[in-house]
Scaffold this motif. Sequence first.
Motif, mmCIF file in Angstrom:
data_model
loop_
_atom_site.group_PDB
_atom_site.id
_atom_site.type_symbol
_atom_site.label_atom_id
_atom_site.label_comp_id
_atom_site.label_asym_id
_atom_site.label_seq_id
_atom_site.Cartn_x
_atom_site.Cartn_y
_atom_site.Cartn_z
ATOM 1 N N LEU A 218 0.836 -1.200 0.000
ATOM 2 C CA LEU A 218 0.000 0.000 0.000
ATOM 3 C C LEU A 218 0.876 1.258 0.000
ATOM 4 O O LEU A 218 0.575 2.234 -0.710
ATOM 5 C CB LEU A 218 -0.937 -0.004 1.215
ATOM 6 N N LEU A 219 1.932 1.236 0.786
ATOM 7 C CA LEU A 219 2.858 2.374 0.771
ATOM 8 C C LEU A 219 3.428 2.585 -0.630
ATOM 9 O O LEU A 219 3.522 3.714 -1.118
ATOM 10 C CB LEU A 219 3.995 2.139 1.761
ATOM 11 N N ARG A 220 3.783 1.492 -1.279
ATOM 12 C CA ARG A 220 4.355 1.582 -2.616
ATOM 13 C C ARG A 220 3.353 2.157 -3.611
ATOM 14 O O ARG A 220 3.700 2.988 -4.458
ATOM 15 C CB ARG A 220 4.811 0.187 -3.058
ATOM 16 N N ASP A 224 3.826 5.559 -5.713
ATOM 17 C CA ASP A 224 3.880 5.527 -7.173
ATOM 18 C C ASP A 224 2.791 6.369 -7.830
ATOM 19 O O ASP A 224 3.014 6.956 -8.897
ATOM 20 C CB ASP A 224 3.772 4.091 -7.674
ATOM 21 N N THR A 225 1.615 6.413 -7.202
ATOM 22 C CA THR A 225 0.482 7.117 -7.809
ATOM 23 C C THR A 225 0.340 8.545 -7.345
ATOM 24 O O THR A 225 -0.394 9.331 -7.957
ATOM 25 C CB THR A 225 -0.831 6.375 -7.510
ATOM 26 N N GLY A 226 1.022 8.914 -6.249
ATOM 27 C CA GLY A 226 0.870 10.260 -5.704
ATOM 28 C C GLY A 226 -0.422 10.448 -4.941
ATOM 29 O O GLY A 226 -0.762 11.580 -4.573
ATOM 30 N N ARG A 227 -1.106 9.367 -4.670
ATOM 31 C CA ARG A 227 -2.379 9.462 -3.947
ATOM 32 C C ARG A 227 -2.163 9.263 -2.454
ATOM 33 O O ARG A 227 -1.188 8.668 -2.015
ATOM 34 C CB ARG A 227 -3.355 8.400 -4.467
ATOM 35 N N THR A 228 -3.123 9.759 -1.682
ATOM 36 C CA THR A 228 -3.099 9.547 -0.243
ATOM 37 C C THR A 228 -4.121 8.487 0.127
ATOM 38 O O THR A 228 -5.030 8.172 -0.657
ATOM 39 C CB THR A 228 -3.422 10.845 0.517
ATOM 40 N N ARG A 230 -6.300 7.185 3.730
ATOM 41 C CA ARG A 230 -6.564 7.532 5.128
ATOM 42 C C ARG A 230 -5.895 6.550 6.088
ATOM 43 O O ARG A 230 -5.515 6.903 7.205
ATOM 44 C CB ARG A 230 -8.069 7.587 5.391
ATOM 45 N N ARG A 231 -5.747 5.287 5.670
ATOM 46 C CA ARG A 231 -5.090 4.300 6.529
ATOM 47 C C ARG A 231 -3.609 4.639 6.699
ATOM 48 O O ARG A 231 -3.068 4.549 7.806
ATOM 49 C CB ARG A 231 -5.245 2.892 5.934
ATOM 50 N N VAL A 232 -2.971 5.044 5.617
ATOM 51 C CA VAL A 232 -1.569 5.441 5.695
ATOM 52 C C VAL A 232 -1.416 6.682 6.562
ATOM 53 O O VAL A 232 -0.524 6.761 7.415
ATOM 54 C CB VAL A 232 -0.998 5.687 4.288
ATOM 55 N N THR A 233 -2.311 7.646 6.353
ATOM 56 C CA THR A 233 -2.251 8.876 7.153
ATOM 57 C C THR A 233 -2.398 8.566 8.632
ATOM 58 O O THR A 233 -1.676 9.117 9.481
ATOM 59 C CB THR A 233 -3.348 9.851 6.714
ATOM 60 N N ALA A 234 -3.305 7.662 8.984
ATOM 61 C CA ALA A 234 -3.505 7.301 10.382
ATOM 62 C C ALA A 234 -2.251 6.656 10.976
ATOM 63 O O ALA A 234 -1.862 6.941 12.114
ATOM 64 C CB ALA A 234 -4.697 6.358 10.512
ATOM 65 N N ALA A 235 -1.615 5.797 10.199
ATOM 66 C CA ALA A 235 -0.392 5.148 10.682
ATOM 67 C C ALA A 235 0.733 6.167 10.869
ATOM 68 O O ALA A 235 1.489 6.111 11.846
ATOM 69 C CB ALA A 235 0.032 4.053 9.711
ATOM 70 N N VAL A 286 4.281 12.596 3.474
ATOM 71 C CA VAL A 286 5.713 12.329 3.369
ATOM 72 C C VAL A 286 6.045 11.297 2.292
ATOM 73 O O VAL A 286 7.212 11.156 1.914
ATOM 74 C CB VAL A 286 6.280 11.869 4.733
ATOM 75 N N LEU A 287 5.054 10.581 1.810
ATOM 76 C CA LEU A 287 5.303 9.656 0.709
ATOM 77 C C LEU A 287 5.493 10.388 -0.615
ATOM 78 O O LEU A 287 5.976 9.816 -1.587
ATOM 79 C CB LEU A 287 4.157 8.653 0.588
ATOM 80 N N HIS A 288 5.103 11.661 -0.635
ATOM 81 C CA HIS A 288 5.107 12.401 -1.896
ATOM 82 C C HIS A 288 6.059 13.598 -1.901
ATOM 83 O O HIS A 288 6.486 14.037 -2.960
ATOM 84 C CB HIS A 288 3.682 12.885 -2.220
ATOM 85 N N ARG A 289 6.357 14.139 -0.733
ATOM 86 C CA ARG A 289 7.267 15.285 -0.677
ATOM 87 C C ARG A 289 7.952 15.322 0.682
ATOM 88 O O ARG A 289 7.437 14.786 1.669
ATOM 89 C CB ARG A 289 6.514 16.595 -0.927
ATOM 90 N N ARG A 290 9.088 15.968 0.697
ATOM 91 C CA ARG A 290 9.914 16.031 1.910
ATOM 92 C C ARG A 290 9.542 17.271 2.718
ATOM 93 O O ARG A 290 9.637 18.392 2.210
ATOM 94 C CB ARG A 290 11.387 16.087 1.521
ATOM 95 N N ALA A 291 9.129 17.076 3.937
ATOM 96 C CA ALA A 291 8.777 18.203 4.798
ATOM 97 C C ALA A 291 10.043 18.918 5.260
ATOM 98 O O ALA A 291 11.080 18.289 5.504
ATOM 99 C CB ALA A 291 7.984 17.712 6.007
#
Length: 338
Positions: A218-220, A224-228, A230-235, A286-291
């Motif tokens: 799911l992280l991958r 790859d798609t640039g999408r978010t 909600r499960r990833v955000t919660a983690a 953070v999967l898409h850009r560096r804070a």
Amino acid sequence: MTARELDAAGITDPRLRAAYTHCRELNARHGRTYFLATRLLPPGRRPAVHALYGFARWADDIVDALDGGRDGGADGETARRAAALDRLGDDLARGLAGREGAAPVVTALADTSRRYAIDHRHFADFLTSMRSDLTVTEYACYDELRAYMHGSAAVIGLQMLPVLGTVVPREQAAPYAAELGVAFQLTNFLRDVGEDLDRGRVYLPRDLLAAYGVDRDLLRRCRDTGRTDRRVTAALREFEALTRAAYRRAAPGVPMLDPVARPCIRTAFVLYGGILDAVAAGGWAVLHRRAAVSRRRRALVAADGLLRVTAARLAARRGTTLTPATTPHPPSRPKEAA
């Protein structure tokens, strides 16, 4: 300015000066937050910090950058990296034993270790964690991650402690210094989730991700798609909370430091905490850009650090002591991100 620092540290040998200068350049180029905080130390202590950073960076680059990343790749590539780390370890052993080392980072580190009586085990533990990065690509739970971070982060805090100095017995301050190293690395893990994933690594514990229905696949897909999702955000929010807890545990150690060193660590504390704020303010993307901490905030924190440095040095000249007002507030989640 480099010459002034080296003169203040009593480093006169041309070869040593060149080695320390090399480490300083590594710190300035790669460790923006770390380098800025180091500038707040008394000049005579800065070269030692540059040496510690330079060696750590050199080892990490062997693991990360050789032929484009640590993706586990071909066995031959992993063997090359392992051999390079072994050569660095052998060079370090010679340097710590008082013999001439080959790499400038080893020359500077060995000299710093002698000057400040830094325990050699910290360097061995660090290299052990670097070697594990060649084969370990994920961690089942936080306890496993903590075991890795002992060598990759906690010992960095322990190496720094003799350079910074303390107003309490060193062993009393040591657990807090180690925990601050962990807090900084957890911050990096959160900020660099996407980049580490590209290297084939996931530092967020597997059980933490699984609790929110997240796995590597799911992280991958999100990466790859640039999408978010909600499960990833919660983690990611859970990992952020875990990281802020590490800052809270580390905070009581700051007033245990030598007053003239506190502004340096307080600045690093605040700026690294600011990375967490930036991650939250950016929606944990953070999967898409560096804070990153804004230039304005960095400038404000640095200016505050300079004021504290001036006050600490004036107090030292007068023979007075500062109150623990320099203790930083542990970073807390911004209200808008809650």
